[in-house]
Design a protein around this motif. Structure first.
Motif, PDB file in Angstrom:
ATOM      1  N   GLY A 188       2.463   3.984  -0.130  1.00 30.41           N
ATOM      2  CA  GLY A 188       2.858   4.861   0.964  1.00 30.41           C
ATOM      3  C   GLY A 188       1.667   5.301   1.789  1.00 30.41           C
ATOM      4  N   THR A 189       0.541   4.589   1.664  1.00 32.88           N
ATOM      5  CA  THR A 189      -0.613   4.899   2.515  1.00 32.88           C
ATOM      6  C   THR A 189      -0.460   4.148   3.838  1.00 32.88           C
ATOM      7  N   SER A 190      -1.302   4.506   4.781  1.00 34.97           N
ATOM      8  CA  SER A 190      -1.278   3.822   6.072  1.00 34.97           C
ATOM      9  C   SER A 190      -2.254   2.641   6.091  1.00 34.97           C
ATOM     10  N   LEU A 191      -2.773   2.245   4.913  1.00 35.09           N
ATOM     11  CA  LEU A 191      -3.816   1.213   4.874  1.00 35.09           C
ATOM     12  C   LEU A 191      -3.365  -0.146   5.402  1.00 35.09           C
ATOM     13  N   SER A 192      -2.082  -0.483   5.196  1.00 27.82           N
ATOM     14  CA  SER A 192      -1.621  -1.804   5.640  1.00 27.82           C
ATOM     15  C   SER A 192      -1.748  -1.975   7.151  1.00 27.82           C
ATOM     16  N   CYS A 210       7.518  -4.210  -9.967  1.00 29.30           N
ATOM     17  CA  CYS A 210       7.890  -4.388  -8.568  1.00 29.30           C
ATOM     18  C   CYS A 210       6.871  -3.646  -7.713  1.00 29.30           C
ATOM     19  N   CYS A 211       6.326  -4.322  -6.709  1.00 31.64           N
ATOM     20  CA  CYS A 211       5.430  -3.663  -5.753  1.00 31.64           C
ATOM     21  C   CYS A 211       6.147  -3.559  -4.416  1.00 31.64           C
ATOM     22  N   TYR A 212       6.069  -2.387  -3.805  1.00 37.13           N
ATOM     23  CA  TYR A 212       6.799  -2.138  -2.557  1.00 37.13           C
ATOM     24  C   TYR A 212       5.852  -1.510  -1.553  1.00 37.13           C
ATOM     25  N   ASP A 213       5.740  -2.119  -0.386  1.00 32.87           N
ATOM     26  CA  ASP A 213       4.922  -1.550   0.686  1.00 32.87           C
ATOM     27  C   ASP A 213       5.861  -0.890   1.695  1.00 32.87           C
ATOM     28  N   MET A 214       5.685   0.389   1.960  1.00 32.06           N
ATOM     29  CA  MET A 214       6.561   1.050   2.920  1.00 32.06           C
ATOM     30  C   MET A 214       6.312   0.556   4.343  1.00 32.06           C
ATOM     31  N   MET A 215       5.212  -0.150   4.555  1.00 29.34           N
ATOM     32  CA  MET A 215       4.942  -0.791   5.845  1.00 29.34           C
ATOM     33  C   MET A 215       5.535  -2.207   5.822  1.00 29.34           C
ATOM     34  N   TYR A 216       5.629  -2.821   6.988  1.00 30.80           N
ATOM     35  CA  TYR A 216       6.058  -4.215   7.047  1.00 30.80           C
ATOM     36  C   TYR A 216       5.338  -4.885   8.207  1.00 30.80           C
ATOM     37  N   ALA A 222      -1.047  -6.671   3.619  1.00 34.58           N
ATOM     38  CA  ALA A 222      -2.145  -6.893   2.668  1.00 34.58           C
ATOM     39  C   ALA A 222      -1.708  -6.512   1.251  1.00 34.58           C
ATOM     40  N   PHE A 223      -0.922  -5.457   1.122  1.00 35.91           N
ATOM     41  CA  PHE A 223      -0.487  -5.013  -0.210  1.00 35.91           C
ATOM     42  C   PHE A 223       0.518  -5.996  -0.815  1.00 35.91           C
ATOM     43  N   VAL A 224       1.433  -6.505   0.010  1.00 34.87           N
ATOM     44  CA  VAL A 224       2.398  -7.500  -0.482  1.00 34.87           C
ATOM     45  C   VAL A 224       1.646  -8.764  -0.921  1.00 34.87           C
ATOM     46  N   PHE A 234       8.293  -8.622  -8.208  1.00 35.65           N
ATOM     47  CA  PHE A 234       8.814  -8.443  -6.856  1.00 35.65           C
ATOM     48  C   PHE A 234       7.655  -7.949  -5.981  1.00 35.65           C
ATOM     49  N   ALA A 235       7.544  -8.485  -4.790  1.00 37.74           N
ATOM     50  CA  ALA A 235       6.554  -8.001  -3.812  1.00 37.74           C
ATOM     51  C   ALA A 235       7.305  -7.823  -2.501  1.00 37.74           C
ATOM     52  N   LEU A 236       7.649  -6.570  -2.192  1.00 41.00           N
ATOM     53  CA  LEU A 236       8.568  -6.300  -1.088  1.00 41.00           C
ATOM     54  C   LEU A 236       7.888  -5.477   0.002  1.00 41.00           C
ATOM     55  N   ASP A 237       8.245  -5.764   1.253  1.00 43.22           N
ATOM     56  CA  ASP A 237       7.740  -4.900   2.330  1.00 43.22           C
ATOM     57  C   ASP A 237       8.842  -3.962   2.809  1.00 43.22           C
ATOM     58  N   GLY A 238       8.511  -3.087   3.760  1.00 44.51           N
ATOM     59  CA  GLY A 238       9.394  -1.986   4.117  1.00 44.51           C
ATOM     60  C   GLY A 238      10.414  -2.289   5.209  1.00 44.51           C
ATOM     61  N   LEU A 239      10.625  -3.572   5.543  1.00 44.29           N
ATOM     62  CA  LEU A 239      11.619  -3.875   6.586  1.00 44.29           C
ATOM     63  C   LEU A 239      13.026  -3.425   6.160  1.00 44.29           C
TER      64      LEU A 239
END
Ligand code: ATR
Length: 270
Positions: A188-192, A210-216, A222-224, A234-239
């Motif tokens: 949930g950081t803004s790093l992506s 499971c890894c989830y990036d709230m960004m997409y 980068a996190f995904v 699981f490697a999911l983005d926030g779309l």
């Protein structure tokens, strides 16, 4: 025709008008939805005028979610806890109401779209800003076994611990002291936004994590990419979260829940 809009700054690249157009087509609702750039100093006037002129609802995005929380006269419990509002509307008495659908969007994407259950799981949340606060509201409701919040500024993680202390015993840490393995790791950081990853060791992953990036993004964030290369199940983005929070707003406004799967698929291809 009922008028809706998303307001924020910047707003040009918002996908919300497309998402809501697809929802409206699918559910045969007669609505118009546009993206409008609104700066902080004009926020209150814009919102009050919009509703005074017959507008039906607003989505609020960065950087105005806290301001929307302050202007709403009636708050749904999730908005109250998140201290942020992303959905504004009038109730039957024409009073301005605020809700926050971001956390629900995250949990629905995980549980309904990806069958990643939260109950009884150990969760690592990376970051302690506004986005994380909204997410925690719904994660806690889903009854995980444990939540660890890791943040560069540990004091901000401790603030969140205090906010939720009546509901859940959140643990906190800095990056340097973090230990253990987690079923679900949420960035949930803004790093992506700048193509960076948080300083997390792959040791924090277990076989089924499971890894989830709230960004997409169009490409893997980068996190995904990090999650995939370190063998996350699981490697999911926030779309999906974006579309699900929009569906919750649409439901709140129109009383109809749109199907999200075709909309997520359409957005992946744009
Ligand atoms: P939002 O409302 O989108 O959550 P925010 O409140 O500014 O935005 O929060 C951004 C999050 O990203 C914070 O957890 C921030 O860490 P700090 O609380 O220590 O500032 C995190 N973040 C941003 N840049 C970072 C960086 N370079 N390294 C580590 N964490 C970072």
């Amino acid at each position: 025709m009922a008028r809706y809009a998303v307001i924020g700054s910047p707003i040009a690249h918002s996908k919300s008008p497309l998402i809501h157009r697809l929802f409206a087509e699918q559910t045969a609702q007669d609505v118009q939805y546009e993206a409008i750039k609104v700066e902080a100093d004009e926020f209150d006037t814009f919102v009050l005028d919009f509703f005074a002129q017959g507008g039906a609802g607003l989505n609020v995005t960065l950087p105005h979610k806290e301001r929307a929380y302050n202007i709403a006269k009636v708050l749904e419990p999730k908005a109250e806890l998140a201290a942020a509002v992303n959905t504004l509307y009038l109730n039957d008495e024409k009073t301005l109401c605020g809700d926050n659908t971001d956390g629900t969007g995250l949990v629905r994407d995980l549980q309904s779209n990806h069958n990643v259950q939260i109950k009884g799981k150990t969760i690592l949340v990376i970051g302690a800003g506004g986005a994380v606060r909204g997410a925690l509201v719904s994660l806690i409701e889903s009854q995980p076994a444990a939540i660890m919040v890791v943040n560069r500024t540990v004091a901000k993680a401790n603030d969140l611990r205090g906010v939720f202390k009546e509901k859940f015993d959140i643990k906190t840490s800095g990056f340097d002291r973090l230990e253990g393995k987690y079923d679900l790791i949420i960035n949930g950081t803004s790093l992506s936004l700048s193509g960076e990853i948080p300083a997390i060791s792959s040791e924090r992953l277990s076989e089924n994590s499971c890894c989830y990036d709230m960004m997409y993004g169009k490409e893997d964030t980068a996190f995904v990419a990090w999650a995939k290369s370190n063998g996350a199940a699981f490697a999911l983005d926030g779309l999906g979260m974006l579309v699900e929070q929009a569906a919750e707003s649409f439901l709140r406004w129109r009383g109809v829940r749109p199907e999200t799967a075709p909309v997520i698929a359409a957005l992946r291809n744009t």
